[in-house]
Design an enzyme around this catalytic site. Structure first.
Site, PDB file in Angstrom:
ATOM      1  N   PRO A  49       0.805  -1.304   0.003  1.00  0.00           N
ATOM      2  CA  PRO A  49      -0.050  -0.070  -0.125  1.00  0.00           C
ATOM      3  C   PRO A  49       0.763   1.299   0.027  1.00  0.00           C
ATOM      4  O   PRO A  49       0.294   2.404  -0.273  1.00  0.00           O
ATOM      5  CB  PRO A  49      -0.723  -0.150   1.308  1.00  0.00           C
ATOM      6  CG  PRO A  49      -0.027  -0.940   2.204  1.00  0.00           C
ATOM      7  CD  PRO A  49       0.785  -1.864   1.341  1.00  0.00           C
ATOM      8  N   ARG A  85      -3.772  -9.321 -20.276  1.00  0.00           N
ATOM      9  CA  ARG A  85      -4.587  -9.031 -21.572  1.00  0.00           C
ATOM     10  C   ARG A  85      -3.967  -8.073 -22.587  1.00  0.00           C
ATOM     11  O   ARG A  85      -4.304  -7.966 -23.623  1.00  0.00           O
ATOM     12  CB  ARG A  85      -5.747  -8.096 -20.896  1.00  0.00           C
ATOM     13  CG  ARG A  85      -5.394  -7.152 -20.186  1.00  0.00           C
ATOM     14  CD  ARG A  85      -6.937  -6.487 -19.510  1.00  0.00           C
ATOM     15  NE  ARG A  85      -7.967  -6.522 -20.248  1.00  0.00           N
ATOM     16  CZ  ARG A  85      -8.323  -5.612 -21.173  1.00  0.00           C
ATOM     17  NH1 ARG A  85      -7.616  -4.679 -21.125  1.00  0.00           N
ATOM     18  NH2 ARG A  85      -9.252  -5.525 -21.589  1.00  0.00           N
ATOM     19  N   ASP A 115     -10.134   0.794 -24.349  1.00  0.00           N
ATOM     20  CA  ASP A 115     -10.281   0.766 -22.922  1.00  0.00           C
ATOM     21  C   ASP A 115     -10.113   1.939 -22.233  1.00  0.00           C
ATOM     22  O   ASP A 115      -9.362   3.045 -22.725  1.00  0.00           O
ATOM     23  CB  ASP A 115      -9.347  -0.238 -22.359  1.00  0.00           C
ATOM     24  CG  ASP A 115      -9.782  -1.672 -22.371  1.00  0.00           C
ATOM     25  OD1 ASP A 115     -10.877  -1.815 -22.580  1.00  0.00           O
ATOM     26  OD2 ASP A 115      -8.889  -2.558 -22.418  1.00  0.00           O
ATOM     27  N   GLU A 144       2.168  -7.948   9.282  1.00  0.00           N
ATOM     28  CA  GLU A 144       2.386  -6.452   9.308  1.00  0.00           C
ATOM     29  C   GLU A 144       3.247  -5.873   8.288  1.00  0.00           C
ATOM     30  O   GLU A 144       3.582  -4.847   7.908  1.00  0.00           O
ATOM     31  CB  GLU A 144       3.405  -6.153  10.534  1.00  0.00           C
ATOM     32  CG  GLU A 144       2.268  -6.419  11.985  1.00  0.00           C
ATOM     33  CD  GLU A 144       0.931  -5.446  11.770  1.00  0.00           C
ATOM     34  OE1 GLU A 144       1.234  -4.043  11.332  1.00  0.00           O
ATOM     35  OE2 GLU A 144       0.042  -5.774  12.153  1.00  0.00           O
TER      36      GLU A 144
END
Length: 269
Positions: free
Chosen positions: A93, A158, A173, A120
């Site tokens: 993150p 893809r 897209d 963690e």
């Protein structure tokens, strides 16, 4: 392309990549996926891969040696002479947000190693020594990096040549056409209680259809993701189309497809 996934649950990513476009890319030999469990490289009867953090605090931290051994095993298994080692990406993150530009960059690689943390996180020394970059799929925290790795595998797979039955679909897209969102799409039936297909799409006039789609992409981006327009290189013709879209009073709702207005502040160009 070869992707190696370092995870305590490597079968999770493998199962996610067994369907649809990704599964087809694997069947066609365009993508190979390999899982590596750091527990297989841990020592002792319990195959321990984590320990308590120095300095105290809750949770556990993944240890250096099992992860490093798994990374190096993955690198060695896919090594090709005269080619650089695979790029090692830690799904975190705290990493750079994943966007389509980064997906295109990763898709162009021959090899990729995805490191999935748990608990963690991972000992910082391992990240500094073995990881080339950190990537995040959003500003939230998951219980592990496996879901994030599956997202990367899907997005990268893809874009491999031959993965899509119609390569043109990838070009159209969202985020691909000058970084704009995609235009709305419709299929049968023409008439429905939820709305009517815009007449221009059934006109057979390809120039007008292209113009309508471009206008809708511009308008949808302005209504839903105005931040993307800051980076888009809009031509004078694009600006005229967007002005026309805004003047039409659609305000984020495409004619023939009723729905809620997009929330957020609309920024003038």
């Amino acid at each position: 392309m070869r992707i190696d996934v370092i995870s305590l649950f490597p079968e999770f990513v493998d199962q996610c990549a067994g369907f649809g476009v990704v599964g087809r890319a694997r069947e066609r030999g365009l993508l190979s996926l390999h899982g590596w469990n750091p527990r297989d490289h841990a020592e002792g009867n319990y195959r321990r891969v984590d320990d308590r953090p120095f300095g105290g605090g809750p949770g556990m931290v993944m240890m250096i040696e099992p992860l490093r051994a798994a990374i190096r095993a993955a690198q060695a298994a896919g090594h090709v002479d005269d080619r650089p080692p695979a790029r090692v990406v830690y799904m975190s993150p705290q990493g750079r947000p994943l966007d389509q530009a980064k997906v295109r960059e990763l898709a162009a690689l021959d090899r990729l190693v995805l490191l999935c943390g748990r608990y963690e996180g991972v000992d910082e020394r391992l990240i500094r020594a073995e990881v080339d970059e950190e990537i995040s799929i959003g500003d939230y925290v998951l219980s592990g990096g496996e879901l994030a790795a599956a997202v990367v595998v899907d997005a990268v797979a893809r874009l491999q040549d031959g993965a899509l039955n119609d390569a043109e679909s990838a070009i159209q897209d969202s985020f691909e056409a000058d970084g704009l969102l995609d235009c709305p799409h419709y299929t049968r039936p023409v008439e429905h209680e939820l709305g009517t297909v815009p007449a221009v799409l059934m006109s057979g006039n390809h120039a007008e259809i292209a113009r309508w789609r471009r206008m809708q992409a511009l308008g949808r981006t302005w209504a839903r993701r105005p931040d993307l327009l800051d980076e888009a290189a809009l031509s004078p013709a694009d600006r005229r189309l967007l002005d026309e879209w805004r003047a039409s009073g659609e305000g984020g709702v495409v004619s023939g497809a009723p729905g809620p207005l997009a929330s957020g502040t609309k920024k003038p160009l």
